[in-house]
Structure formats: structure tokens, C-alpha cells
Design a protein around this motif. Structure first.
Motif, short mmCIF file in Angstrom:
data_model
loop_
_atom_site.label_atom_id
_atom_site.label_comp_id
_atom_site.label_asym_id
_atom_site.label_seq_id
_atom_site.Cartn_x
_atom_site.Cartn_y
_atom_site.Cartn_z
N ALA A 54 -15.46 13.35 55.38
CA ALA A 54 -16.29 13.46 56.83
C ALA A 54 -17.24 14.63 56.36
CB ALA A 54 -14.75 14.45 57.10
N ALA A 55 -17.00 15.12 55.48
CA ALA A 55 -18.66 15.80 55.66
C ALA A 55 -19.53 15.19 54.85
CB ALA A 55 -18.30 17.08 54.68
N THR A 56 -19.27 14.63 54.44
CA THR A 56 -20.43 13.62 54.08
C THR A 56 -20.46 12.59 55.18
OG1 THR A 56 -19.22 11.89 53.08
CG2 THR A 56 -19.62 14.00 51.42
N GLN A 57 -20.09 11.89 56.06
CA GLN A 57 -20.48 11.50 57.01
C GLN A 57 -21.10 12.08 58.37
OE1 GLN A 57 -16.18 9.90 57.80
NE2 GLN A 57 -16.00 8.69 56.27
N GLY A 58 -21.19 13.26 58.10
CA GLY A 58 -21.72 14.05 59.30
C GLY A 58 -21.58 15.00 60.63
N THR A 81 -21.99 23.27 50.78
CA THR A 81 -23.27 22.85 52.34
C THR A 81 -23.40 23.13 53.27
OG1 THR A 81 -20.49 22.15 53.18
CG2 THR A 81 -21.18 20.47 51.22
N ASP A 82 -24.43 22.16 54.45
CA ASP A 82 -24.00 23.41 55.46
C ASP A 82 -22.94 23.35 56.84
OD1 ASP A 82 -26.15 24.15 54.46
OD2 ASP A 82 -27.80 22.76 54.54
N VAL A 83 -21.83 22.08 56.29
CA VAL A 83 -20.75 22.02 57.46
C VAL A 83 -19.92 22.98 57.57
CG1 VAL A 83 -19.11 20.25 57.83
CG2 VAL A 83 -21.07 19.69 56.63
N PRO A 84 -20.18 23.71 58.56
CA PRO A 84 -19.39 25.17 58.76
C PRO A 84 -18.25 24.42 58.67
CG PRO A 84 -20.08 24.09 61.20
CD PRO A 84 -21.01 23.18 59.96
N LEU A 85 -16.96 25.98 59.36
CA LEU A 85 -15.78 25.83 58.52
C LEU A 85 -14.94 26.60 60.01
CD1 LEU A 85 -12.64 25.05 57.84
CD2 LEU A 85 -13.52 27.37 56.37
N GLY A 86 -14.42 25.92 60.73
CA GLY A 86 -13.36 26.86 61.97
C GLY A 86 -12.64 26.77 61.97
N ILE A 87 -11.16 27.92 62.16
CA ILE A 87 -10.15 28.01 61.98
C ILE A 87 -9.49 28.47 62.97
CG2 ILE A 87 -8.88 29.65 60.65
CD1 ILE A 87 -10.91 30.57 58.67
N VAL A 88 -8.42 27.89 63.28
CA VAL A 88 -7.63 27.58 64.58
C VAL A 88 -6.34 28.39 63.30
CG1 VAL A 88 -5.76 26.67 66.22
CG2 VAL A 88 -8.14 26.30 65.63
N PRO A 89 -6.14 29.57 63.35
CA PRO A 89 -4.83 30.28 62.09
C PRO A 89 -3.44 30.14 62.96
CG PRO A 89 -7.02 32.49 63.32
CD PRO A 89 -6.37 31.23 64.39
N ALA A 90 -2.73 29.32 62.22
CA ALA A 90 -0.98 28.95 62.14
C ALA A 90 -1.05 29.10 61.76
CB ALA A 90 -0.98 27.75 63.02
N GLY A 91 -1.09 30.44 60.23
CA GLY A 91 0.50 30.29 59.03
C GLY A 91 0.52 31.28 58.96
#
Length: 289
Positions: A54-58, A81-91
């Protein structure tokens, strides 16, 4: 044209909470005007592969709905990479999300992601190529996790049982610790290398660590008796254990831990037996905050 975000969920995180949230989170992201690509990995390895694709697909971002284990998977694909990570805490622990100050309410977490503000944080990387964001540890705590994972018992009780069993067989562990090339020999109870402050659902094992200062904080718990360890453990929740004479704290950019057969974990995930060498890589991950 709407931006596309990839949604990665762990159906087992938080006793199924992540699975229940995946649909509402997808709908909430869509309501913010985002196209959503759902990534359904059946294993940690597949989650890493799908995230990397997914990251390489933009995609504009990857959103992880889960706990620190799923975040650990996403980090393997997004580091550097420059692709940011968002987190919805659910653990169960949500330690990285907690340190980042992310809201536990799913709707509020989606609002943070939609706002699109990012910051760069450091990551640890082992000589074997594994990235990690929070804490790498070896010794008593890693032995507890290893024993719990071997147990046939499910649920939190297995960790309680594993803790008592490991406490019963507690022995000092001879360990060679190398900090930026400076070796020292210690008989230890545990060692924690912190890029972040906390692990295990909020225990401040390396309370002075910062996510963006380019160095690790290394907490070394010297050899202790069962009674000494039992007295020290409650102090970790508030980070007050570092004032104990049985604990020393160091800073280093590169750390090597050597003690044959002792398991190492990072972000609660198995790294393998020692020896392990890990390096702090400044600004290796973009996160939505």
C-alpha cells in the motif's frame, strides 16, 4: 479527487475490540472525505507485506486499528518512508499511542488522522533488520512474556501465572552490555532499552526517554532477590524505580546485549535470543498526531 488511506486492523487485538471498531472507523474516515483501502492480513507477516504494498502504491497514510503489536507490523513497512502512520488505539496496552498523546476514543482518533498533522519520531533498528518504536527488553520481563506465550492458558491469567513461575526461578543473569562501544559486565535482573518511555500497558520503564532526541535510555536492573524485585515492580508504573540503588540509567545511540539464551522482545514482539545489537535511527517514522 479524494486521498486514499489504507486501513489495517488486527481482529484479535483488545479481545476483539479492533474487529468491532474496523467498520465504524472505516465509515468515519469515509465521512471525512477519504477513500479507504482495507488491508486484511491473516498474520503479522502478511500485514507487513500488505502495508508495504500500500505504501508503494501511494496511499496518503496507513491507519492501524489495534495495539502495539499491529503498530509494530506497520512500522516494519513504513520505516524510512514518507508515508505517515495513524493509530486508532484498540489493543491491550496501546503504549506508543499513549506516549504520542493520541485519544483513546475512536472518533477523536479519526479526527486526529483526518487533520493530517505529522511529526517524525526515532525508531530502533536491530542488526537483524527489525524496526521497533517503544522498548526493547531482555531479562525477567522478557522471560515472563516468553513463558506466557508458551502457555496453553489464554487471557491475562497466563501472564500472572508466568510472572509467579519466573519469580520462583529468579536468578541473576550475567550480561555483557555495550553502550556506544563501551562494554560493561553486569549480573542483571532485567535490561530495557527505551526509545519511548513505557511498555506493558503503561509501565514507565525508561521514564526519561524521548521519541525524537536521537538516543536510547537504557534502564539496567541489577541483580535482585525476589523480595527486592517484588518491592520494585510497583514503582515502575510511575517511573520511580529509577531512584533505586539497584537501578542504573544510561544513554546511548547503539546498544548491544549479550547473554546466550536470554530472549529479547521489542514492542512486546519476539526479537530472538541474545546477542542483539540495536541502533537509534533519528526521524525514521512519520506519525499522525
Amino acid at each position: 479527487m479524494a486521498e486514499t488511506v489504507a486501513l489495517l486492523a488486527n481482529p484479535r487485538a483488545g479481545r476483539g475490540r479492533a474487529a468491532r471498531l474496523a467498520g465504524p472507523v472505516r465509515a468515519a474516515l469515509a465521512a471525512q472525505g477519504l477513500d479507504v483501502l482495507v488491508l486484511a492480513g491473516e498474520s503479522g507477516r502478511e500485514s507487513v507485506e500488505l502495508t508495504g504494498q500500500a505504501a508503494t502504491q501511494g496511499v496518503a497514510a496507513v491507519v492501524a486499528v489495534g495495539g502495539d503489536g499491529l503498530v509494530h507490523c506497520a512500522v516494519q513497512a513504513l520505516a524510512g518512508t514518507d508515508v505517515p502512520l495513524g493509530i486508532v488505539p484498540a489493543g491491550g496496552g496501546n503504549d506508543l499511542a499513549g506516549v504520542l498523546g493520541l485519544p483513546t476514543d475512536p472518533a477523536a482518533a479519526v479526527a486526529v488522522i483526518a487533520r493530517g498533522r505529522t511529526r517524525r519520531i526515532d525508531l530502533g533498528r536491530t542488526a537483524g533488520g527489525v524496526w521497533w518504536a517503544g522498548v526493547l527488553n531482555a531479562g525477567f520481563d522478557s522471560a515472563v512474556v516468553a513463558r506466557a506465550e508458551r502457555s496453553r492458558i489464554r487471557g491475562p491469567l497466563r501472564y500472572d501465572l508466568a510472572t509467579w513461575l519466573e519469580l520462583a526461578r529468579l536468578r541473576p543473569t550475567p550480561m555483557r552490555i555495550v553502550l556506544d562501544g563501551r562494554p560493561m559486565e553486569r549480573a542483571v535482573t532485567l535490561v530495557a532499552v527505551g526509545n519511548s518511555t513505557r511498555y506493558g500497558g503503561g509501565m514507565l520503564i525508561t521514564p526519561g526517554a524521548l521519541l525524537d532526541d536521537g538516543v536510547f535510555h537504557v534502564t539496567v536492573g541489577e541483580a535482585m532477590t525476589r523480595r527486592q524485585l517484588a518491592a520494585l515492580k510497583p514503582l515502575v508504573r510511575a517511573g520511580r524505580h529509577v531512584h533505586s540503588p539497584r537501578v542504573t540509567v544510561h544513554e546511548a545511540r547503539e546498544v548491544t546485549l549479550e547473554s546466550p539464551g536470554v530472549p529479547a522482545y521489542a514492542d512486546g514482539e519476539p526479537i530472538g535470543p541474545l546477542p542483539v545489537t540495536t541502533t537509534c535511527v533519528p526521524g525514521a517514522l512519520r506519525v499522525l498526531t
